[in-house]
Each structure stands twice: as C-alpha cells, then as structure tokens.
Write a protein that holds these residues in place. Structure first.
Motif, PDB file in Angstrom:
ATOM      1  N   PHE A  24     -16.726 -25.673  54.840  1.00 56.03           N
ATOM      2  CA  PHE A  24     -15.410 -26.516  55.168  1.00 56.03           C
ATOM      3  C   PHE A  24     -15.792 -27.361  56.635  1.00 56.03           C
ATOM      4  CE2 PHE A  24     -10.608 -26.245  56.804  1.00 56.03           C
ATOM      5  CZ  PHE A  24     -10.604 -27.398  56.227  1.00 56.03           C
ATOM      6  N   PRO A  62     -13.546 -19.332  49.772  1.00 52.14           N
ATOM      7  CA  PRO A  62     -12.469 -18.791  50.547  1.00 52.14           C
ATOM      8  C   PRO A  62     -11.846 -17.633  50.038  1.00 52.14           C
ATOM      9  CG  PRO A  62     -12.287 -21.268  50.360  1.00 52.14           C
ATOM     10  CD  PRO A  62     -13.382 -20.767  49.726  1.00 52.14           C
ATOM     11  N   GLN A 125      -5.235 -27.855  50.078  1.00 49.10           N
ATOM     12  CA  GLN A 125      -4.767 -26.644  49.795  1.00 49.10           C
ATOM     13  C   GLN A 125      -4.981 -25.703  51.280  1.00 49.10           C
ATOM     14  OE1 GLN A 125      -6.707 -23.677  47.070  1.00 49.10           O
ATOM     15  NE2 GLN A 125      -4.614 -23.551  46.015  1.00 49.10           N
ATOM     16  N   GLY A 126      -4.167 -24.988  51.506  1.00 49.98           N
ATOM     17  CA  GLY A 126      -4.563 -23.798  52.553  1.00 49.98           C
ATOM     18  C   GLY A 126      -3.952 -24.309  54.041  1.00 49.98           C
ATOM     19  N   VAL A 130       1.463 -27.745  54.017  1.00 51.63           N
ATOM     20  CA  VAL A 130       1.773 -27.762  52.677  1.00 51.63           C
ATOM     21  C   VAL A 130       2.876 -27.597  52.175  1.00 51.63           C
ATOM     22  CG1 VAL A 130       0.784 -27.098  50.351  1.00 51.63           C
ATOM     23  CG2 VAL A 130      -0.786 -27.578  51.950  1.00 51.63           C
ATOM     24  N   LYS A 134       5.646 -30.214  50.627  1.00 55.52           N
ATOM     25  CA  LYS A 134       6.079 -30.030  49.072  1.00 55.52           C
ATOM     26  C   LYS A 134       7.719 -30.099  49.038  1.00 55.52           C
ATOM     27  CE  LYS A 134       3.537 -27.194  46.343  1.00 55.52           C
ATOM     28  NZ  LYS A 134       3.125 -25.773  45.914  1.00 55.52           N
ATOM     29  N   LYS A 142       0.471 -34.342  45.898  1.00 61.17           N
ATOM     30  CA  LYS A 142      -0.631 -33.788  45.109  1.00 61.17           C
ATOM     31  C   LYS A 142      -1.627 -33.115  46.035  1.00 61.17           C
ATOM     32  CE  LYS A 142      -2.332 -36.472  41.488  1.00 61.17           C
ATOM     33  NZ  LYS A 142      -3.332 -37.597  40.897  1.00 61.17           N
ATOM     34  N   LEU A 143      -1.987 -31.749  45.207  1.00 57.75           N
ATOM     35  CA  LEU A 143      -2.675 -30.909  46.089  1.00 57.75           C
ATOM     36  C   LEU A 143      -4.200 -30.836  45.574  1.00 57.75           C
ATOM     37  CD1 LEU A 143      -1.522 -28.968  48.407  1.00 57.75           C
ATOM     38  CD2 LEU A 143      -1.330 -27.264  46.487  1.00 57.75           C
ATOM     39  N   TYR A 144      -5.026 -30.682  46.615  1.00 57.15           N
ATOM     40  CA  TYR A 144      -6.370 -30.892  46.265  1.00 57.15           C
ATOM     41  C   TYR A 144      -7.108 -29.759  46.880  1.00 57.15           C
ATOM     42  CZ  TYR A 144      -5.764 -35.768  45.210  1.00 57.15           C
ATOM     43  OH  TYR A 144      -5.383 -36.808  44.522  1.00 57.15           O
ATOM     44  N   PRO A 145      -8.207 -29.270  46.064  1.00 56.92           N
ATOM     45  CA  PRO A 145      -8.896 -27.912  46.733  1.00 56.92           C
ATOM     46  C   PRO A 145      -9.835 -28.210  47.719  1.00 56.92           C
ATOM     47  CG  PRO A 145      -9.976 -28.740  44.853  1.00 56.92           C
ATOM     48  CD  PRO A 145      -8.820 -29.607  44.973  1.00 56.92           C
ATOM     49  N   ASN A 146     -10.035 -29.625  48.171  1.00 60.29           N
ATOM     50  CA  ASN A 146     -10.954 -29.853  49.437  1.00 60.29           C
ATOM     51  C   ASN A 146     -11.016 -31.261  49.722  1.00 60.29           C
ATOM     52  OD1 ASN A 146     -13.143 -31.469  48.051  1.00 60.29           O
ATOM     53  ND2 ASN A 146     -13.878 -29.534  47.283  1.00 60.29           N
ATOM     54  N   ASN A 149     -12.563 -34.471  47.621  1.00 61.99           N
ATOM     55  CA  ASN A 149     -11.761 -34.883  46.280  1.00 61.99           C
ATOM     56  C   ASN A 149     -10.687 -35.611  46.782  1.00 61.99           C
ATOM     57  OD1 ASN A 149     -12.482 -31.573  44.997  1.00 61.99           O
ATOM     58  ND2 ASN A 149     -13.406 -33.482  44.518  1.00 61.99           N
TER      59      ASN A 149
ATOM     60  N   GLN B 174     -19.820 -32.068  50.429  1.00 58.12           N
ATOM     61  CA  GLN B 174     -19.102 -31.953  51.792  1.00 58.12           C
ATOM     62  C   GLN B 174     -19.762 -32.428  52.955  1.00 58.12           C
ATOM     63  OE1 GLN B 174     -16.313 -29.075  52.841  1.00 58.12           O
ATOM     64  NE2 GLN B 174     -15.952 -28.303  50.525  1.00 58.12           N
TER      65      GLN B 174
ATOM     66  N   PHE D  76     -13.092 -39.790  38.885  1.00 51.46           N
ATOM     67  CA  PHE D  76     -13.405 -40.344  39.872  1.00 51.46           C
ATOM     68  C   PHE D  76     -14.176 -41.537  39.669  1.00 51.46           C
ATOM     69  CE2 PHE D  76     -12.516 -36.041  42.171  1.00 51.46           C
ATOM     70  CZ  PHE D  76     -11.460 -36.404  42.679  1.00 51.46           C
ATOM     71  N   PHE D 164      -8.285 -28.179  38.887  1.00 53.04           N
ATOM     72  CA  PHE D 164      -7.900 -28.159  40.189  1.00 53.04           C
ATOM     73  C   PHE D 164      -8.628 -29.209  40.996  1.00 53.04           C
ATOM     74  CE2 PHE D 164      -7.105 -26.147  44.469  1.00 53.04           C
ATOM     75  CZ  PHE D 164      -6.078 -26.850  44.552  1.00 53.04           C
ATOM     76  N   THR D 165      -9.864 -29.320  40.724  1.00 50.46           N
ATOM     77  CA  THR D 165     -10.696 -30.159  41.650  1.00 50.46           C
ATOM     78  C   THR D 165     -10.322 -31.791  41.357  1.00 50.46           C
ATOM     79  OG1 THR D 165     -12.317 -30.891  39.770  1.00 50.46           O
ATOM     80  CG2 THR D 165     -12.685 -29.103  41.376  1.00 50.46           C
ATOM     81  N   ALA D 167      -6.739 -32.351  41.356  1.00 50.04           N
ATOM     82  CA  ALA D 167      -5.615 -32.163  41.709  1.00 50.04           C
ATOM     83  C   ALA D 167      -4.533 -31.777  40.690  1.00 50.04           C
ATOM     84  CB  ALA D 167      -5.055 -33.198  42.543  1.00 50.04           C
ATOM     85  N   GLU D 177      -3.702 -20.593  45.891  1.00 51.58           N
ATOM     86  CA  GLU D 177      -2.917 -21.045  47.037  1.00 51.58           C
ATOM     87  C   GLU D 177      -1.957 -19.814  47.547  1.00 51.58           C
ATOM     88  OE1 GLU D 177      -0.554 -24.440  45.479  1.00 51.58           O
ATOM     89  OE2 GLU D 177       1.067 -24.057  47.022  1.00 51.58           O
ATOM     90  N   SER D 180      -4.265 -18.257  49.802  1.00 52.17           N
ATOM     91  CA  SER D 180      -4.514 -18.664  50.941  1.00 52.17           C
ATOM     92  C   SER D 180      -3.473 -18.482  52.043  1.00 52.17           C
ATOM     93  CB  SER D 180      -4.914 -19.997  51.044  1.00 52.17           C
ATOM     94  OG  SER D 180      -3.790 -21.147  50.866  1.00 52.17           O
ATOM     95  N   TYR D 185      -5.451 -12.620  48.077  1.00 53.89           N
ATOM     96  CA  TYR D 185      -6.191 -13.653  47.159  1.00 53.89           C
ATOM     97  C   TYR D 185      -6.604 -12.376  45.747  1.00 53.89           C
ATOM     98  CZ  TYR D 185      -7.851 -17.496  49.944  1.00 53.89           C
ATOM     99  OH  TYR D 185      -7.887 -18.750  50.524  1.00 53.89           O
TER     100      TYR D 185
END
Ligand SMILES: Nc1ncnc2c1ncn2[C@@H]1O[C@H](COP(=O)(O)OP(=O)(O)OP(=O)(O)O)[C@@H](O)[C@H]1O
Ligand SMILES: Nc1ncnc2c1ncn2[C@@H]1O[C@H](COP(=O)(O)OP(=O)(O)OP(=O)(O)O)[C@@H](O)[C@H]1O
Ligand SMILES: [Mg+2]
Ligand SMILES: [Mg+2]
Lengths: 252, 214, 254, 220, 254
Positions: A24, A62, A125-126, A130, A134, A142-146, A149, B174, D76, D164-165, D167, D177, D180, D185
């Motif tokens: 991260f 995570p 996300q996280g 959020v 929402k 829209k929610l993204y993993p990182n 993206n 990243q 993308f 998910f990557t 969205a 989610e 987190s 988890y």
C-alpha cells in the motif's frame, strides 16, 4: 553489538519483530531486497531497532495480514490501518502514528464533498469514508481494490472524481502519475464524518499481547516527541503536519 | 519501467513455476487414488470420494489457502506460506485431475479390459500396462489445459505471502503507478510460460496419436 | 474321435445368466472332452457370446457350476481371486474384434501376460513369444504396432497372445466374422492347425466349413438354450430340430 | 473462525448482492464464451491456414494470459484506442474470451470423439456443414464434453472474483469489504465460500443428472 | 437384362485416388446402366470401399471424371458445394456399420435429411418416412432409438434413410458383413426387392448368393484395378483370371 531493549516483552519469535506487510504505497510495502518500507514500515523498523529486534517482513494481502496477526504468526501488520471502534473489538490498535486525510482528486480542483454530487465518483476499499459516501452517492460511487486501478479509471474518464488518502495522492502526483489531476484535502462536511476528523493510522496487534502493546505505544510516543515520525513523513514527500495526531480516538 | 524492474518479476516467476509444478505433481499423483476411490465397488467409498471432489472444487482456492494456512497451520502444526499454498493447490489439482483421469479411463474401449481380464493380468497390471498408458494419451490435452489454468491460479498464493509473479506485478504497479504496462508484462510472462506447455502437449498428442494410427 | 463322456475336461451344469428380467442363459448343461473341438452356432442374441464369457468368468454367471478338470467353481458362491486366476490361466480367449493392446508392439502383446501372470523373465517370455509368432506365421511382425497389421494378422497375433499362457482350453468368439474371406482363411488355417495339435476348443462361428469339417461337435443355441448338439457332420447335414433347419437354411441362402 | 449468527444476518444482504453479480457475469460469460469456444474449435480444425492461425492465436492467448490481465486490457487498455466499456461489459468480454479459449479445446476433443461414420453418414445424406454440426456432431459431442464444461464453468464462477480490480463489486470483494471494516476477514470469506459451494454443488449434481439422461439413448 | 451400353446412368473415366505414394484406385473406367445391379467383390484393401466413397465424393478422387446422367464432375477441378449437394441427392449410401444417428429416433433418422436438404415439411417428411419404414418392414420401430434395434433392423433403417432422398442410385458397402446369417438375410431380402423395383445399385459384398443371383454384373477388384467384369453368372461360375479364381476359392473354402 551492545543493545539494551527499553522494555521487557515477548514477540512471536524471540528477538525478532514479525511484520505482515500489505502492499500500500507509500504507507507500506516490501522493497526488492526484502526490506519493509513505507511510512508505516519505517516507523515499525525504528521501533524494532529501539527494542533491539531484528525485522522479519512478510508481504501479504490485507485479508491475510489481519489473519496473520490473529493467528499468532505476526506481531503487527502495516498498511495505513485506521483506528476504528469496530476493528478494536477484534484487535488491539497501537497509539496513532499519523493522521490521514480524505483527499479529493479532480481535474477541476474540487475541495468540497458537495462537489461530488451528480458526478461519477470512485474510491478505494477500506477507507473510513466509504460507508458515508455510499449512503450519499449510492450507485454513482465505484469501489476499487487499490489506488492504481482507480487512478487509471480517473484518467480514462470513467469516473470524474476520485476520493483517496491525501498522502497517497501527494506521492502519486510527485511521481507524475496523476497528470493534470489536482489533489486537495476535503473540506469538513457533516455528511462525511471522515472530513471532520482525520483518521489516525495505527499498527494492529493481537488483543492478548498486552506487554508488547505497552512497549509499542511508548515507542510511538517517543518517536512523535523526538521528531522521528515527522522526518519519516517528510522523506516520503509529505509535509510533517500529519504527525500531529492529537489524542488517540476510535472512529465509530 | 526499466531493466531493474524485471528482476523482481523474474524472482516471482521462479516461485510461480515452483508452485505450479509442485501442485500439479501432487495433483497428478493424488488424482490416481482419488479416482480409484471414485470408481470403488464399495458405495460408501465411492460416495465419499465424490463428495470430496465436489467440495474441493466448489470452494474458491483462496479459502482453501486460508483454511490450510491459518486453520491447519494454527491448530495442528506451523506451516510456511509456500507449503500451505502447495498443499491447497495440490488438493484442488488432485480433485480436478481425478475427474480428468475419469474421463480418460472411460474412453478406453471395453475390449481392452476384457482382454486384460482374459489374460489374467490382475488389477495392478491391467492398470499399469494397459489402462494407464492409453488413458495418458487421452488425458494429455485436458491435463495440459488444466496445468495452464493452474499456473494462473497460483496467483492466490500471494495473499498469504508467497511473492510469486502476480504479487510482484501488483507490487511493481503500485510502486510505479503504471498498471497497464506492468500487467502487460506480467501477462506476457504467463503466456510465455503457457506456450511451451501448450506446444508440448500438442506435439506429444500428435506423436502418440501417430504411433497408434496407421 | 474319442469315445463319449470319456476324459471330460469342461463340464457346465445348469449354468444360468440373467440381465435384469431377461434370461440369456437358461440353465446350460454341457460337457467337452479333452481334445474336442466344439462349434457353437445360432442366431444373434441367442447367448453364444455370453456362454463363452461365463466360462472364463468375464461375465459372472448367476447360477450353476463350471468344472475345468478337477477344479469346480460354484456360481452361486462368491469366487476368490486365486480361483479366478486359476480358471483364466487354463482358458485362453480370442475375441471377434481382436482387442490387441494398440500401444504395445506385437511382441510385447504376446509377452506381457507371461511376465505378469506366469512370472517369466523378459528374455524367456520373449523367446516363447517368438516361437508362437512363428507358429502363426508372423515372426516378422514382432516389432510392429498392431495397427500396422491387417485384420487377419491381428487375429493371428491375438491367438498367439492367448496361447502364451499355455492354456488347456481355447475359446473363440466369432474369430473370423470381422475379416474378409481371404484374411479369414488364414485365421481358420491357424485354428485348424491348433485343433489338429489336440487343443480343446470352443468356437462360436458362422463359418459353416469350419463347423462341418474341423469341429468334432456342433451345438446350436437359441434363446439361451441348447437346441441341438451332436457330431458335426450329423447336425450340419441332417438337423433334427425345425429351428436348426431354419437357421442353417438362412446361412446357406445368403 | 466461524461467523456468528448476528454477523451472518448483517452480512448476508451484501454478500447476496455480490453473489448475484458473480452469477450474472458467469451466466453471460458462458452464454457468450461457449459458442465462441465452438467457433474457435471449428477455426482450429479449419483447413484454411489463416483461420487456423488466428484461432490458435486467440486460443493460446485466451488461455495463457491470466483472466486478470485480459480484464485489465479490455477495461483499461481499450479506452486508449477510443473504446470505453463499462465494468460489467468489460468483465463479460474478458471472461467470455477466457471461456472461449478453454472450452474450444474441450469442444474440439469432444467433436473429434464422435465416431467417424457419423460424419460420413451426414455427408452422404447431403446435409450441409451447419446441419451436420447442428444435428449430428454437437448433440453427440456435447454429451462427452459436458463434465469438462461444467468443471470449467465452476472455475469461471470462482474467477469472477477478479472482476473487483475493475470495480465490479462481486462476491469475494464484498467479503473483503466486510473484512476490512470489521477485521473479520476469515469468517467473511468463509461465508462467501459457502455461498459459492451452495451454487456449484447443486449445479454439479444437476449436470450429473442431465449427463445420465442425455446418455439414455446409448443404453439398450 | 438390358442391351449393353444402352442408357448409361453412371460413367467413371480414369478415376484415380492416392494416399501419399500409395495408389488405391488406379484409373478406374466403369459404366453402369440405369436399373443395373453391379456387385463388386475382391480382397481386403483392393479399393472397393474407396471406389464407392469416391463416387459420392465422401473421398474426393485425385483425377478422372464422374458422370451421373447428364451431370459430370471433373476430379481435377475443385468441386463447388451445389454440385456436391446435387451429386449426393442422386446417390444414396448404406454403410457396413449402419452409422445411424444414435441420439435420434428411428423416424427422425429417416426424416432429417428430407427436411434439411429437400426442404420437406416435418409432416410431409414424417409421412414419407413411415412409408419407407413400412417398405423395410419396420413401421413399428419408428419411435425407438436405434440401439434398441437388432443389427438387421438397423441396416434396414439405414436403407430407408438413404431411400428417403429419392436417389437414382444406391451404393452399398458390405451391408451385411456385420450381421449374423439370419439378420443378414432380412437385409438381403430388402435389397433384392429394391433391385427388382428397378433401382440402380452398386453393392460391395462378399455374399456370393447375392452376387450370383441378384446382381446383373459382377466386378472383381484387386490392388485398385478392375481385374474382371461381366454378367454375374459367367464371372461367378467361370472366372477367367487367376486372381479371381483364387479369391472365389477362398470364399468357398471357408
Ligand atoms: N451387458 C448386457 N446387458 C444387458 N443385456 C445384455 C448384455 N450383454 C448381452 N445382453 C443380451 O443378452 C443376449 C445374448 O447376448 P449374446 O451377446 O450372448 O448373444 P450372441 O449369441 O453372442 O449374439 P451375436 O451373434 O449377436 O454375437 C442378447 O439379447 C443381448 O442383448
Ligand atoms: N484414409 C486413408 N489413409 C491412408 N490409406 C487409406 C485410407 N483409407 C484407405 N486406405 C488404404 O487404401 C486401400 C484400400 O482401402 P479400401 O478401404 O478401399 O479397401 P476395401 O477393398 O474396401 O477393403 P475391405 O474389404 O477391407 O473393406 C487400403 O490399402 C487402405 O489401407
Ligand atoms: Mg456374440
Ligand atoms: Mg471396405
């Protein structure tokens, strides 16, 4: 080599601080040579040094990071983990390391939550905001993993505005990854609690590790006092103000 | 991106190959007794094997890794992430290989079984000398296809701390903030790994086919 | 020709087999003397193949007994592995569709069972296999794969393979019906030679020449029963039963 | 380890929402991908060098490249060429390509397993290529292919987690989610796993049944 | 019997076929009159099946021409889909192994091609199929799957299926050799009836009775060549060629 630890406590592996490192940037990652890096990483490394511990870093997802600590295979995990009441039920959270503010990324230079209305908004996300976003934006969020993206979608125009950690944006902008997108700290707004008080980042550790926690908290307090944390933040291109965390608090 | 960025990707590649190879080997070997149980004359054994196969395949790999690494690792004996991933993926591979073998064995002409029985070859010899070599050829294309799929599936191992190719790609993307280029490169690596498998299986299939054809 | 009931090698008593409610073998009683060649003929579905397959337990019968020499198997009781194995070594079988192992050389096809079930060494088995391939006229094919051989050659290899276990009895299930006339002839020649050497044989066949001239006894089956049985010339030339007459007429009319 | 009853109640609506997206993506990917696989299989078997080469390329890239990479490219990468797709369409296209590439091999093998005489009989009756495929080869080949196709469908169903990557909030991302925010988890993933199994296992049993039914004509 | 060279329906000129370096058909010239029944016999591998399969282009020949009535196909040139389709409608084919579609009912087996290639409606095709099934004596099997039928029944269904396109010529490739004598007989009866109705037929067969009594002409093939051809009685009783004599002897000796 002479080294006297400041506190008496045990770690999972004697003499070693085992850290589950999420990827991260710029908060937490493992570099090419296997060293823990990032803001959280440097702080954790400094703690280990002061307590005469070697560092063992394991790069994980995570979900697994938390499980690592819960299952007693790591002492702490790094990754800009915020202090929240809900999380505190499951794990202990260290003293605050720094605050992370909600950043609004846009070409237009938006600063206000109200600017998000009617736009396609993306976030990662996280984060604490959020749930509030929402509730406010519904389907247009829209929610993204990182972050990567999400930033790609911002530049492709699928989303008009992105909401992400301010510090992440600062670093990305310095690397030239954001183009003409501007990053601003969100102005306080009642609808999104996170804009009113910045979230405090911390190290999650096991509920049972009481002595460990005492030592960790003491070290963090020391690092705040002697300016170590400011130095670390600056080394990642952030200004030092984020180190002014105020008293520990748990976001509901 | 520069040449130095390749280094971690190559290091990740090594783990990916090791994990893929290991899990496939486990699956290819364990698939045999699993198939035997699946075809057993005793219905409880048959039923049990079928249930195991179905459940193993129905639950996503990531969950298996969690169950093995955190569940088993915590309660039974400590296990490192690589071994946990190897076990989990090996288990999944075994279930899938057993099904692939089943199809291959079913395709063998029943005259072959009869001839073996009439020659009193016994179960073991019938399997080793008659059924396995012929089933092998039939199973080859599906197994190769599965191996390629498995290779990509190994990406889940990064969640529990195996720094394989997908992890390195994610990390690099990243650090450089360049999703697309990095993933293109990672994708290319995967394709490059899969091509020799696909090619070998097509060649071997053609060769084995030619051997038994006019 | 030998005197009746002397020196019986195979004896079946009330052998029966059902598939579901369908009776395929309806209590068959049969004796075959050592050295006798028995031809079984009869319409499709009459149970000829099933009878052969029951004799060496490829298909376990539902009832009755099978005796080979001094060994008796009671179909009503479960049969152990050693018994089965003993039975199958004494009885060789040749199929209509050859069923050679396509992934092995001709030589290996003949050697395999010798090594695996008789425990012969590779060299020993190879030597015996070459003898047998010579006997069926195919020594030169030893290194080939079966697909490279004609149908007639494949069937002769299958015969060599079955002979490799030194069986006392050979069963043939329509060994020539998948072959064209000339190729069938070469297989029939091998079978004739085998019959003359004193092998006990049960042959399901529609080859009227073989039934009449080579076999000692002919047996006609229909609907799971033996309709008629007797010295081959008698049965083939002067059948007693109406069903036999009808069947033989069909064969000749073609 | 296990989610409590309260947790299940709290998470279920969210997880079911994710499941429904996973199912939609799977269904559409299969509906597009399997016919595409048939086309690719025919392409690989084609006499024309060009068709064969193109089909082989699509097959080898489609099964060699991780679905994740295909996804990234379509979502993308394509916008740089001026074509911008929504998450859902991008996910379906990527997974359909993946499905097509994999199933083409399964379908090719199953078509080749149909007895040669069937093809000859169809040709001798003057059936055209399409009718031969539609009435003679496919019905017999698909019966052989069914178990493999099912196995693959389960993989695709599980593979939707990659969406998910780009969205698309499918099942696993919902579990993440939940994890987190609550740090639970493992229990959340377990709940998601049970939902996966609750779909895949009955699907497998159903296909088993269909397989047996479809094979009835071959039994006396 | 018709006057020679009158009313030729099929004419093959220097038809040839190679597999790699192996010549399977070595320039075949052949004329078949309308209504003529031609039997082809000969050893395995002589090219009989290949010849039939070339006539309706299941196997494209390498050279020569095929004429059916006024339509001529030159094997040296690529053949278009419409030409091929025209050819196949005029020529029906029956295989040794029946090749019925196992996943369709008997009725649908017979109807399918009528609907798809002649464009008949389902009802129309069904009606015609029932007529044909009656003609081969199998109207009661219409709703069954083929596996439920005996071999002889399956072959008669295959004949009905081929007749459904109203072909001018029927090709049979060893239609009875997979059948037992009685079942073969019922198929031969259908073929005999067809021959008597004036159908032009080319039949590859080892059925000596059929060749001698039903067919007008017999042709012997060996190694891709026509060795001998003539009125059936002449060829069967007084063959001229040594190779023919040898082959016929093998057939009779079995
Ligand atoms: N596995 C089976 N299941 C059910 N019925 C069977 C099975 N095997 C054989 N049958 C039935 O048993 C009967 C006898 O079959 P068998 O094969 O012994 O006949 P056959 O005399 O050898 O005929 P053919 O001349 O056609 O070989 C037939 O009606 C057949 O349908
Ligand atoms: N697809 C093929 N590829 C190569 N060779 C072939 C092929 N089909 C047939 N042949 C060869 O062509 C020759 C003639 O075959 P064909 O099937 O026409 O013989 P046949 O007279 O019908 O024999 P049979 O009585 O055994 O049916 C044989 O030598 C055969 O091996
Ligand atoms: Mg039989
Ligand atoms: Mg032929």
């Amino acid at each position: 080599e002479d080294c006297t630890p400041k506190h008496q406590f045990s770690t999972i592996e004697a003499g070693t601080l085992t850290v589950a490192v999420t990827t991260f940037v710029p908060h937490s990652f493992v570099d090419d040579s296997g060293n823990m890096k990032g803001i959280d990483g440097d702080i954790a490394a400094e703690f280990a040094k002061r307590e005469c511990l070697k560092v063992k870093a394991i790069a994980v997802d995570p979900a697994a990071a938390i499980q690592y600590v819960l299952s007693g295979q790591a002492d702490i995990t790094t990754g800009d983990w915020y202090r929240t009441a809900e999380r505190a039920k499951v794990m202990s959270l260290s003293a605050p390391l720094y605050t992370d503010q909600m950043g609004i990324y846009s070409k237009e230079g938006f600063k206000n939550v109200s600017d998000l209305e009617g736009k396609q908004v993306g976030t990662v996300q996280g984060y604490l905001w959020v749930a509030d976003l929402k509730a406010m934006l519904g389907g247009s969020l829209k929610l993204y993993p990182n972050s990567v993206n999400m930033q790609q979608d911002l530049s492709s125009g699928r989303i008009d505005v992105a909401v992400d950690g301010y510090s992440t944006g600062v670093v990305a902008a310095q690397k030239g990854a954001l183009g003409d997108v501007k990053v601003n700290v969100a102005a306080p707004d009642d609808r999104v609690k996170a804009t009113k008080e910045a979230a405090q980042a911390a190290f999650p550790y096991a509920l049972s590790a009481k002595e460990f926690g005492v030592a960790l908290d003491a070290a963090i307090t020391d690092m705040h006092a002697d300016g170590t944390i400011v130095t670390i933040l600056k080394s990642y291109g952030l200004d030092g103000t984020a180190a002014e965390t105020g008293a520990p608090r748990l976001v509901e | 991106m520069n040449a130095a960025d390749f280094v971690p990707l190559l290091r990740g590649l090594v783990w990916t190959v090791a994990l893929t190879g290991g899990a496939f080997l486990i699956g290819a070997v364990l698939g045999v007794p699993l198939l035997a149980a699946r075809q057993s004359r005793l219905w409880p054994v048959r039923f049990l094997a079928m249930t195991v196969i179905q459940i193993v395949r129905a639950i996503p790999p990531i969950l298996w890794l969690f169950i093995i690494f955190f569940g088993l690792g915590m309660s039974v004996m400590p296990i490192n992430p690589f071994n946990a991933a190897l076990m989990g993926l090996g288990l999944i591979a075994a279930a899938n290989m057993a099904e692939i073998y089943r199809g291959a064995v079913a395709s063998i002409h029943h005259g072959q079984w009869e001839a073996s029985a009439a020659l009193d070859l016994g179960r073991w010899s019938t399997f080793r000398d008659i059924v396995a070599p012929q089933a092998f050829r039939v199973a080859l294309p599906s197994a190769a296809s599965y191996l390629i799929g498995l290779m990509k599936e190994t990406a889940v191992a990064s969640t529990i701390g195996v720094a394989e190719l997908a992890y390195q790609g994610n990390q690099l993307s990243q650090l450089t903030f360049r999703g697309l280029e990095v993933f293109a490169l990672v994708g290319l690596f995967y394709v490059l790994l899969s091509l020799p498998i696909a090619w070998l299986s097509r060649v071997a299939d053609g060769y084995l086919r030619a051997k038994v054809a006019r | 020709m030998m005197p009746a009931s002397d020196n019986v090698l195979i004896r079946l008593t009330s052998l029966s087999k059902h598939y579901g409610s369908h009776t395929v073998l309806d209590g068959i009683d049969l004796e075959v003397r050592s050295g006798e060649v028995l031809a079984i003929i009869g319409p499709s579905g009459s149970g000829k193949s099933t009878l052969l397959r029951c004799i060496n337990y490829l298909e376990p019968p539902d009832g009755g007994t099978i005796s080979i020499g001094s060994m008796t198997i009671d179909a009503a009781r479960p049969v152990g592995r050693p018994e089965l194995s003993g039975l199958r070594r004494r009885v060789g079988m040749v199929f209509q569709s050859f069923n050679l192992f396509p992934h092995m050389s001709v030589l290996r096809n003949v050697s395999l069972a010798q090594e695996r079930t008789l425990g012969r060494s590779r060299a020993e088995a190879g030597e015996r296999s070459m003898q047998l391939l010579k006997r069926v006229g195919l020594a030169d094919k030893a290194g080939q794969f079966p697909v490279r051989c004609s149908g007639g050659q494949q069937q002769r290899i299958a015969i060599a393979r079955a002979l490799a276990l030194d069986p006392e009895i050979m069963l043939f299930d329509e060994p020539t019906s998948a072959l064209d006339p000339e190729l069938g002839l070469e297989v029939l020649a091998v079978m004739r030679e085998l019959a003359e050497s004193g092998m006990t044989m049960i042959v399901v066949t529609h080859e009227m020449g073989f039934a009449e001239n080579v076999s000692d006894t002919v047996m006609i089956m229909a609907d799971g029963n033996i309709i008629e049985k007797g010295p081959s010339k008698d049965v083939m030339r002067n059948p007693r039963e109406e069903r036999t007459k009808r069947f033989l007429r069909a064969v000749h009319d073609r | 380890m296990f989610p409590t009853q309260d947790e299940i109640a709290a998470w279920l609506p969210d997880l079911l929402g994710g499941l429904s997206i996973s199912l939609q993506v799977t269904a559409l990917s299969l509906a597009i991908g399997i016919p595409f696989g048939l086309v690719l299989a025919l392409g690989v078997l084609a006499k024309s060098r060009f068709l064969k080469g193109l089909s082989l390329f699509l097959v080898e890239v489609g099964r060699g490249a991780p679905a994740l990479v295909l996804l990234q490219f379509i979502y993308f990468g394509l916008p740089t060429t001026g074509l911008t797709l929504g998450s859902f369409s991008a996910a379906v296209i990527a997974l359909a390509w993946n499905t097509g590439a994999y199933t083409s091999e399964i379908i090719r093998a199953s078509l080749q397993s149909v007895a040669h005489g069937q093809r000859e009989a169809a040709e001798a009756l003057g059936l055209n290529r399409f009718d031969e495929l539609r009435y003679v080869l496919l019905p017999q080949g698909l019966r052989v292919a069914l178990p493999a196709l099912l196995g693959f469908s389960i993989l695709i169903f599980q593979g939707t987690s990659l969406c998910f990557t780009i969205a698309l909030p499918e099942l696993v991302s919902r579990a993440y989610e939940i994890g987190s925010t609550t740090f639970r988890y493992f229990p959340a993933l377990l709940a998601a796993g049970v939902l996966y199994a609750a779909i895949s296992i009955p699907a497998a049993l159903l296909v088993n049944h269909v397989e047996r039914r479809a094979g009835l004509y071959a039994q006396r």
